[in-house]
Design an enzyme around this catalytic site. Structure first.
Site, PDB file in Angstrom:
ATOM      1  N   LYS A  91      -4.763   6.526   2.249  1.00 13.84           N
ATOM      2  CA  LYS A  91      -5.160   6.266   3.647  1.00 13.84           C
ATOM      3  C   LYS A  91      -3.940   6.233   4.566  1.00 13.84           C
ATOM      4  O   LYS A  91      -4.043   6.589   5.752  1.00 13.84           O
ATOM      5  CB  LYS A  91      -5.976   4.972   3.739  1.00 13.84           C
ATOM      6  CG  LYS A  91      -5.267   3.702   3.265  1.00 13.84           C
ATOM      7  CD  LYS A  91      -4.758   2.877   4.422  1.00 13.84           C
ATOM      8  CE  LYS A  91      -4.139   1.585   3.942  1.00 13.84           C
ATOM      9  NZ  LYS A  91      -3.647   0.737   5.055  1.00 13.84           N
TER      10      LYS A  91
ATOM     11  N   LYS B  49       0.851  -1.194   0.000  1.00 14.66           N
ATOM     12  CA  LYS B  49       0.000   0.000   0.000  1.00 14.66           C
ATOM     13  C   LYS B  49       0.884   1.240   0.000  1.00 14.66           C
ATOM     14  O   LYS B  49       0.924   2.004   0.957  1.00 14.66           O
ATOM     15  CB  LYS B  49      -0.955  -0.043   1.186  1.00 14.66           C
ATOM     16  CG  LYS B  49      -1.870  -1.272   1.111  1.00 14.66           C
ATOM     17  CD  LYS B  49      -2.852  -1.352   2.236  1.00 14.66           C
ATOM     18  CE  LYS B  49      -3.760  -2.567   2.061  1.00 14.66           C
ATOM     19  NZ  LYS B  49      -4.799  -2.653   3.080  1.00 14.66           N
TER      20      LYS B  49
END
Length: 329
Positions: free
Chosen positions: A192, A107
């Site tokens: 995020k 990520k």
């Protein structure tokens, strides 16, 4: 089904655990640390991460020669920090990826190149996006180790590939589903981590729960603006792959990005925070990538701008916090 997993950290360990629940899978697990490989071969658990998780030697075999780990497998799961992916795959060529699907559990973005993982794999090894997928949460490795109920979303332009890998990850404590929004899931995952880091900074400065709720709400709008600009598609950003992953990373005690940001907010330098954590906070590198890319995109991104000003411009924390407050609603 034979699967290669690349990476020796907590998330890689959690993925190996999930996949090993499936009776039809054999796993070749590569990690750089020779001592860890030898330990896993002898004692059947990772000595450094999630060490309570035990692996059956008939299902999981550890390797420190990456070319050996690639031989004879159908899929490759990438689970190393984005900043070290190029180094981890050093010596491999497009031939090593021939006929394999590639699943990104990373990520983050490739620093300096500012590339998503799937674009990097396409550019470096010729693997088309249709043979790639990405894993979205919300799912922390520590809760996988404890076998707490968790949810994953697998995204790929090829829905069949996404469904196939989702089925391999589905087990008694993980429910996995499939979607086609590969870029949306990847960019949302990058964002995020930036948001969680920013939340940590403001928390370290003394901001309370009220402010964090406003930050996360505004962050969802920031993510939505980004996704609409760089990857327009019909998507429900309030679903778990987007909002759910954001919430768990922004609020959880297991969030390394939030922990990293919290140390910065309390006065740690970047270097001292990195040394104390002994784990990589993907958001630190992602801030730079998204900030640089946004020079072209020109999207309104006050939270990303705040994190960049604090981490890379070394601006006053209090000054930037006051500026951020005025840009949220």
């Amino acid at each position: 089904m034979k699967i290669t997993v690349i990476g020796g950290g907590s998330w890689a360990t959690a993925i190996v655990k999930i996949l090993s629940e499936n009776s039809g899978i054999k796993i070749k697990w590569w990690m750089r640390n020779h001592e860890a490989v030898d330990h896993i071969r002898k004692h059947h658990h990772n000595p450094k991460y999630l060490s309570s998780v035990e692996f059956h030697p008939s299902k999981v075999k550890a390797y420190h020669q990456i070319k050996e780990a690639f031989k004879g497998t159908n899929m490759v799961v990438l689970a190393v920090p984005a900043a070290f992916l190029s180094e981890a795959l050093e010596g491999l060529t497009p031939d090593h990826f021939e006929g394999k699907a590639v699943i990104s559990a990373i990520k983050g973005m490739i620093p300096k190149k500012h590339l998503l993982i799937t674009d990097f794999i396409k550019e470096s090894f010729g693997v088309p996006l249709e043979r790639q997928a990405a894993i979205a949460g919300p799912c922390h490795a520590e809760e996988v180790a404890a076998e707490k109920n968790s949810y994953l979303t697998i995204a790929s332009p090829d829905l069949g590939l996404a469904e196939q890998f989702a089925a391999l990850m589905d087990c008694r404590y993980v429910r996995a589903s499939a979607i086609t929004d590969l870029y949306g899931v990847e960019y949302a995952a990058v964002m995020k981590n930036i948001v969680a880091l920013a939340c940590g900074i403001t928390h370290g400065l003394g901001a309370g729960d009220n402010f964090q709720a406003v930050m996360v709400s505004n962050a969802m709008l920031e993510i939505k603006r980004l996704l609409n600009a760089v990857s327009p598609a019909e998507r429900e950003v309030s679903s778990s792959a987007y909002l759910g992953d954001l919430l768990v990373t922004a609020y959880s005690q297991f969030s390394r990005n939030r922990a990293f940001g919290n140390m910065i907010g309390r006065g740690y330098s970047v270097k001292s925070a990195q040394l104390e954590m002994n784990m990589v906070a993907e958001g630190y590198y992602a801030v730079k990538s998204i900030f640089e890319l946004n020079k072209e995109w020109q999207i309104e991104m006050p939270i990303t701008r705040f994190a960049h000003a604090v981490l890379y411009e070394k601006n006053s924390l209090k000054k930037e916090f006051n500026s951020l407050r005025k840009n949220l609603f």
